[in-house]
Design a protein around this motif. Structure first.
Motif, mmCIF file in Angstrom:
data_model
loop_
_atom_site.group_PDB
_atom_site.id
_atom_site.type_symbol
_atom_site.label_atom_id
_atom_site.label_comp_id
_atom_site.label_asym_id
_atom_site.label_seq_id
_atom_site.Cartn_x
_atom_site.Cartn_y
_atom_site.Cartn_z
ATOM 1 N N ALA A 14 0.838 -1.193 0.000
ATOM 2 C CA ALA A 14 0.000 0.000 0.000
ATOM 3 C C ALA A 14 0.876 1.246 0.000
ATOM 4 O O ALA A 14 1.876 1.316 0.712
ATOM 5 N N GLY A 15 0.486 2.220 -0.836
ATOM 6 C CA GLY A 15 1.253 3.444 -0.967
ATOM 7 C C GLY A 15 2.242 3.436 -2.115
ATOM 8 O O GLY A 15 2.749 4.494 -2.515
ATOM 9 N N SER A 63 -13.168 6.378 -7.717
ATOM 10 C CA SER A 63 -12.311 5.662 -6.765
ATOM 11 C C SER A 63 -10.817 5.814 -7.068
ATOM 12 O O SER A 63 -9.982 5.553 -6.199
ATOM 13 N N ARG A 67 -5.306 9.686 -8.223
ATOM 14 C CA ARG A 67 -4.231 8.725 -7.949
ATOM 15 C C ARG A 67 -3.728 8.047 -9.234
ATOM 16 O O ARG A 67 -2.548 7.721 -9.336
ATOM 17 N N ARG A 85 -0.089 5.813 -5.090
ATOM 18 C CA ARG A 85 -0.749 5.691 -3.775
ATOM 19 C C ARG A 85 -1.733 4.521 -3.786
ATOM 20 O O ARG A 85 -2.908 4.665 -3.430
ATOM 21 N N LEU A 86 -1.248 3.381 -4.192
ATOM 22 C CA LEU A 86 -2.114 2.210 -4.313
ATOM 23 C C LEU A 86 -2.656 1.775 -2.964
ATOM 24 O O LEU A 86 -1.994 1.908 -1.931
ATOM 25 N N LYS A 87 -3.871 1.253 -3.004
ATOM 26 C CA LYS A 87 -4.573 0.793 -1.814
ATOM 27 C C LYS A 87 -4.898 -0.690 -1.968
ATOM 28 O O LYS A 87 -5.023 -1.179 -3.098
ATOM 29 N N PRO A 88 -5.094 -1.396 -0.866
ATOM 30 C CA PRO A 88 -5.478 -2.812 -0.980
ATOM 31 C C PRO A 88 -6.730 -3.018 -1.820
ATOM 32 O O PRO A 88 -6.844 -4.026 -2.526
ATOM 33 N N GLU A 89 -7.653 -2.073 -1.775
ATOM 34 C CA GLU A 89 -8.882 -2.206 -2.567
ATOM 35 C C GLU A 89 -8.655 -2.022 -4.068
ATOM 36 O O GLU A 89 -9.579 -2.209 -4.858
ATOM 37 N N ASP A 90 -7.451 -1.661 -4.464
ATOM 38 C CA ASP A 90 -7.121 -1.609 -5.889
ATOM 39 C C ASP A 90 -6.723 -2.988 -6.428
ATOM 40 O O ASP A 90 -6.511 -3.141 -7.638
ATOM 41 N N VAL A 121 -2.200 -5.491 -4.064
ATOM 42 C CA VAL A 121 -1.685 -4.484 -3.149
ATOM 43 C C VAL A 121 -1.864 -5.008 -1.726
ATOM 44 O O VAL A 121 -2.992 -5.241 -1.282
ATOM 45 N N SER A 123 -1.501 -4.790 2.441
ATOM 46 C CA SER A 123 -1.647 -3.718 3.446
ATOM 47 C C SER A 123 -0.475 -3.697 4.405
ATOM 48 O O SER A 123 0.356 -4.592 4.422
#
Length: 123
Positions: A14-15, A63, A67, A85-90, A121, A123
């Motif tokens: 993440a990030g 969403s 980013r 800035r990737l997130k787990p939900e990506d 991604v 966390s």
């Protein structure tokens, strides 16, 4: 016919950032809009971003807005999706798509799909 091949997926934290590429071949002389979609496990495929043939005024899903950046290099017949800035939900399989109109890409009624590339991604 246009063939699309994605690359650049992988496992990140993440990030982090990733850049996906979509190489087009075949009837690339046609002017087509390009887009990216994604499908997470157990979910339907969803629109991520789209860009016109000329590369102007892209469209993004809420969403990813701010980013992700979609772009293309027509001289190289390649499209890109810069993901920051990737997130787990990506986490999803990301698909490149092409259609004769920008609107068709937005609606998901595309003419050509790539085979997909996995983005995970953690966390």
């Amino acid at each position: 016919q246009v063939q699309l091949v994605e690359s650049g997926g992988g496992l990140v934290q993440a990030g982090d950032s990733l850049r996906l590429s979509c190489a087009a071949s075949g009837r690339t002389s046609s002017r087509y809009a390009m887009g990216w979609f994604r499908q997470a496990p157990g979910k339907e495929r969803e629109f991520v971003a789209a860009v016109t043939w000329g590369g102007g005024v892209p469209s993004y899903a809420d969403s990813v807005k701010g980013r992700f950046t979609i772009s293309r290099d027509n001289a190289k017949n390649t499209g890109y999706l810069q993901m920051n800035r990737l997130k787990p939900e990506d986490t999803a399989v990301y698909y490149c798509a092409a259609a004769g109109s920008f609107g068709a890409v937005i609606r998901g009624t595309v003419d050509y799909w790539g085979q997909g590339t996995q983005v995970t991604v953690s966390s």
